[in-house]
Scaffold this active site. Structure first.
Site, PDB file in Angstrom:
ATOM      1  N   GLY A 153       0.796  -1.229   0.000  1.00 10.48           N
ATOM      2  CA  GLY A 153       0.000   0.000   0.000  1.00 10.48           C
ATOM      3  C   GLY A 153       0.826   1.275   0.000  1.00 10.48           C
TER       4      GLY A 153
ATOM      5  N   LYS B 252      -7.510   4.732 -13.072  1.00 15.47           N
ATOM      6  CA  LYS B 252      -8.802   5.177 -12.542  1.00 15.47           C
ATOM      7  C   LYS B 252      -8.929   4.693 -11.100  1.00 15.47           C
ATOM      8  CE  LYS B 252     -13.022   6.722 -12.774  1.00 15.47           C
ATOM      9  NZ  LYS B 252     -13.130   8.197 -12.747  1.00 15.47           N
ATOM     10  N   PHE B 253      -9.407   5.565 -10.216  1.00 17.24           N
ATOM     11  CA  PHE B 253      -9.625   5.152  -8.835  1.00 17.24           C
ATOM     12  C   PHE B 253     -11.094   4.802  -8.650  1.00 17.24           C
ATOM     13  CE2 PHE B 253     -10.774   6.017  -4.393  1.00 17.24           C
ATOM     14  CZ  PHE B 253      -9.918   5.126  -3.771  1.00 17.24           C
ATOM     15  N   LEU B 254     -11.351   3.615  -8.129  1.00 13.31           N
ATOM     16  CA  LEU B 254     -12.724   3.168  -7.890  1.00 13.31           C
ATOM     17  C   LEU B 254     -13.133   3.485  -6.458  1.00 13.31           C
ATOM     18  CD1 LEU B 254     -12.840  -0.418  -9.448  1.00 13.31           C
ATOM     19  CD2 LEU B 254     -13.851   1.670 -10.359  1.00 13.31           C
TER      20      LEU B 254
ATOM     21  N   HIS C  40      -6.431  -1.821   4.003  1.00 19.96           N
ATOM     22  CA  HIS C  40      -5.879  -2.686   2.959  1.00 19.96           C
ATOM     23  C   HIS C  40      -5.433  -4.043   3.476  1.00 19.96           C
ATOM     24  CE1 HIS C  40      -6.235   0.761   0.483  1.00 19.96           C
ATOM     25  NE2 HIS C  40      -5.175   1.393   0.949  1.00 19.96           N
TER      26      HIS C  40
ATOM     27  N   LYS D 165      -6.457  -7.712   4.557  1.00 19.24           N
ATOM     28  CA  LYS D 165      -7.610  -8.602   4.461  1.00 19.24           C
ATOM     29  C   LYS D 165      -7.928  -9.200   5.830  1.00 19.24           C
ATOM     30  CE  LYS D 165      -6.047  -9.688  -0.163  1.00 19.24           C
ATOM     31  NZ  LYS D 165      -5.136 -10.573  -0.909  1.00 19.24           N
TER      32      LYS D 165
ATOM     33  N   GLU E 132      -2.768  -6.488  -9.244  1.00 19.80           N
ATOM     34  CA  GLU E 132      -1.392  -6.987  -9.311  1.00 19.80           C
ATOM     35  C   GLU E 132      -1.403  -8.508  -9.262  1.00 19.80           C
ATOM     36  OE1 GLU E 132       1.020  -6.201  -5.874  1.00 19.80           O
ATOM     37  OE2 GLU E 132      -0.627  -6.485  -4.472  1.00 19.80           O
TER      38      GLU E 132
ATOM     39  N   ARG F  88       3.421 -15.935  -5.120  1.00 21.16           N
ATOM     40  CA  ARG F  88       3.685 -16.815  -3.972  1.00 21.16           C
ATOM     41  C   ARG F  88       2.379 -17.426  -3.500  1.00 21.16           C
ATOM     42  NH1 ARG F  88       1.099 -13.508  -0.439  1.00 21.16           N
ATOM     43  NH2 ARG F  88       1.236 -11.305  -0.942  1.00 21.16           N
TER      44      ARG F  88
ATOM     45  N   ARG G 266      -8.999 -14.347   9.618  1.00 20.44           N
ATOM     46  CA  ARG G 266      -7.624 -14.252  10.124  1.00 20.44           C
ATOM     47  C   ARG G 266      -7.680 -13.865  11.597  1.00 20.44           C
ATOM     48  NH1 ARG G 266      -3.843 -11.367   5.576  1.00 20.44           N
ATOM     49  NH2 ARG G 266      -4.818 -12.327   3.754  1.00 20.44           N
TER      50      ARG G 266
HETATM   51  P1  ADP Z   1       0.083  -2.946  -2.951  1.00 23.05           P
HETATM   52  O1  ADP Z   1       0.932  -3.797  -3.808  1.00 23.05           O
HETATM   53  O2  ADP Z   1       0.833  -1.778  -2.363  1.00 23.05           O
HETATM   54  O3  ADP Z   1      -0.716  -3.715  -1.933  1.00 23.05           O
HETATM   55  P2  ADP Z   1      -2.250  -2.763  -4.721  1.00 23.05           P
HETATM   56  O4  ADP Z   1      -2.171  -2.343  -6.137  1.00 23.05           O
HETATM   57  O5  ADP Z   1      -2.500  -4.216  -4.456  1.00 23.05           O
HETATM   58  O6  ADP Z   1      -0.955  -2.225  -3.940  1.00 23.05           O
HETATM   59  O7  ADP Z   1      -3.371  -1.910  -4.009  1.00 23.05           O
HETATM   60  C1  ADP Z   1      -3.571  -1.975  -2.611  1.00 23.05           C
HETATM   61  C2  ADP Z   1      -4.985  -1.536  -2.262  1.00 23.05           C
HETATM   62  O8  ADP Z   1      -5.211  -0.176  -2.655  1.00 23.05           O
HETATM   63  C3  ADP Z   1      -6.073  -2.330  -2.955  1.00 23.05           C
HETATM   64  O9  ADP Z   1      -6.399  -3.503  -2.267  1.00 23.05           O
HETATM   65  C4  ADP Z   1      -7.208  -1.328  -2.990  1.00 23.05           C
HETATM   66  O10 ADP Z   1      -7.871  -1.345  -1.731  1.00 23.05           O
HETATM   67  C5  ADP Z   1      -6.527   0.002  -3.151  1.00 23.05           C
HETATM   68  N1  ADP Z   1      -6.463   0.360  -4.581  1.00 23.05           N
HETATM   69  C6  ADP Z   1      -5.420   0.162  -5.419  1.00 23.05           C
HETATM   70  N2  ADP Z   1      -5.714   0.593  -6.667  1.00 23.05           N
HETATM   71  C7  ADP Z   1      -6.963   1.079  -6.627  1.00 23.05           C
HETATM   72  C8  ADP Z   1      -7.872   1.674  -7.590  1.00 23.05           C
HETATM   73  N3  ADP Z   1      -7.491   1.866  -8.874  1.00 23.05           N
HETATM   74  N4  ADP Z   1      -9.080   2.048  -7.176  1.00 23.05           N
HETATM   75  C9  ADP Z   1      -9.469   1.870  -5.892  1.00 23.05           C
HETATM   76  N5  ADP Z   1      -8.689   1.322  -4.931  1.00 23.05           N
HETATM   77  C10 ADP Z   1      -7.451   0.935  -5.286  1.00 23.05           C
END
Ligand code: ADP
Length: 450
Positions: free
Chosen positions: A165, A201-203, A235, A237, A288, A292, A338
């Site tokens: 994150g 794009k940010f959701l 972030h 789980k 991503e 692993r 968890r």
């Molecule tokens: P990292 O490798 O640092 O964990 P990620 O790309 O997996 O980064 O993103 C971590 C978290 O950030 C996601 O689980 C989500 O909650 C949030 N996030 C990342 N990209 C987006 C996006 N485009 N829109 C909304 N939330 C996002």
């Protein structure tokens, strides 16, 4: 098959790998830090070797010491588990140079999929759905401005080498984007030694759905369907389930097939997970690929009957997958919670210390993957997760009831855990109806004043 496997990890995943290796007839050698001396999982290993001090930078992250231990113990392979060195391509390379099998992908495949920009490029080529956004690293500020205008605000600036994150910036307008680009680049360069950033794009409202994958060294790659990990806090789980509730099956299956193709195209051997966010219209966007075994692998094991950890070892030993995509079926529903040693009433501060009481739940369809037991003192040094409670039921409703009951049976103290939070979550409408999103747990905590 290997005869001796070194486990470069600790806690529940070390125990999980010991159990898998034992069934495959391999001996296990656990390395451990001084903070883990006398820890319960070490009793289950055939041999143990202390490699240094408590901080992971003095032990579980020390490639030199782990390799020395592997040579002294004369092992054939190293299982990195998750976290620590599991996604370190340099470590995988050192193992190869030392003629020790790294239980995971080749350093090349790991680097290709571990870099978010190269992974996104390959994903596009294989038809795996990605976020709208920049095609590669942003070189010029004006390029980012143009892309953001096209896709619309809010957008997120991310580091190609990012993880955990870090290095992400959410921006709502042009001036904010300009300054975020600069600061994200600097932070990424400092934190990861790679300043490449991109935008997408940010959701605002989304669910987290991910695909479990297995590839072997003979060119086969399959998916084991999806997991829903929407219940998160910061972030991280908290609850995971398989299959994902209320999704369009044909659509998820198509995404899963494309992710398997991504694995095949990168000549990937081992277990991997392709993570997606699902938007409100049911559209998928790749976040991503994790190269692993994941914490939440058990829910997939329970619904497919396929042992992912055993396969990670068998694949590294050169075995070919002995089933095809059409043989993989989902049976029933599984949920994992968890169990973190944290105090939900006090802002989730870690609750390390001596476990005096530890009564584990049981009964049909209940699995506990944990190294915790009465008399174990949780060191304050590592991650607060002390285990996972996983249940399997014939339907989601049955799995929810089974989990609710099992959490009630699970007595652990006087340390505090996240168990009471899960009981509340399992009884909340949005979770039961699967209308929750990745920020739901945080809203629930805020509304309850937690
Ligand atoms: P990292 O490798 O640092 O964990 P990620 O790309 O997996 O980064 O993103 C971590 C978290 O950030 C996601 O689980 C989500 O909650 C949030 N996030 C990342 N990209 C987006 C996006 N485009 N829109 C909304 N939330 C996002």
């Amino acid at each position: 098959m290997f005869s001796r496997i070194l486990i470069a990890n600790r806690g529940e995943i070390a125990l999980r790998i010991i159990r898998a290796a034992r069934e495959l007839g391999a001996q296990t050698i656990c390395v451990y830090s001084t903070a883990d001396r006398g820890a319960p999982w070490l009793e289950q290993a055939d041999e143990t070797i202390c490699i240094g001090g408590g901080p992971s930078t003095e032990s579980y992250l020390r490639i030199d010491r782990i390799i020395s231990a592997a040579e002294v113990a004369n092992v054939d392979a190293i299982h990195p588990g998750y976290g620590f060195l599991s996604e370190n391509a340099h470590f995988a390379e050192v193992c190869r140079d030392c003629r020790i099998e790294f239980i995971g992908p080749s350093p090349e495949a790991m680097a290709l999929l571990g870099d978010k920009i190269s992974c996104k490029r390959l994903a596009k080529a294989t038809g795996t759905p990605v976020f709208p956004g920049s095609d590669g690293a942003i070189e010029e500020e004006e390029e980012a401005i143009t892309v953001a205008r096209e896709i619309g605000y809010p957008v997120i600036v991310k580091a190609s080498a990012g993880g955990g994150g870090r290095g992400m910036r959410i921006v709502h307008n042009e001036p904010a984007l300009r300054s975020a680009l600069q600061s994200a680049r600097q932070e990424a360069a400092r934190a990861f030694g790679n300043g490449a950033v991109y935008i997408e794009k940010f959701l605002e409202r989304a669910r987290h759905v991910e695909i479990q994958l297995l590839g072997d060294r003979h060119g086969n790659a399959v998916h084991l369907f999806e997991r829903d990990c929407t219940s998160q806090r910061r972030h991280q789980k908290l609850i995971e389930e398989a299959p994902a509730p209320g999704v369009d099956r044909a659509r998820v299956d198509a995404v899963a097939r494309s992710a398997a193709e991504l694995l095949r195209r990168s000549s990937y051997a081992g277990a991997a997970t392709c993570e997606f966010l699902m938007d409100e219209a049911g559209g998928f966007h790749m976040l991503e690929v994790n190269t692993r075994v994941q914490v939440e692998h058990p829910v997939t094991e329970l619904v497919t009957g396929i042992d992912i950890v055993k396969w990670s070892i068998r694949i590294a030993a050169g075995e070919a997958l002995d089933f095809e995509q059409g043989d993989v079926r989902i049976r029933g529903h599984a949920i994992e919670c968890r169990i973190n040693a944290e105090d939900p009433d006090r802002g989730f501060i870690p609750s390390a210390g001596l476990i005096e009481v530890c009564d584990l739940p049981g009964g049909p369809g209940v699995r506990v993957d944990s190294h915790a037991r009465a008399g174990y003192r949780i060191p304050p040094t590592y991650d607060s997760m002390i285990g996972k409670l996983i249940v399997h039921g014939s339907t989601r409703a049955e799995a929810i009831e089974r989990m609710f009951g099992a959490l009630g049976e699970f007595r652990i103290g006087p340390i505090r855990t996240t168990i009471p939070l899960y009981r509340r979550l399992l009884r909340s409408r949005p979770f039961v109806d699967a209308t929750h999103d990745i920020h739901y747990v945080e809203r629930l905590l805020r509304d309850e004043g937690g």
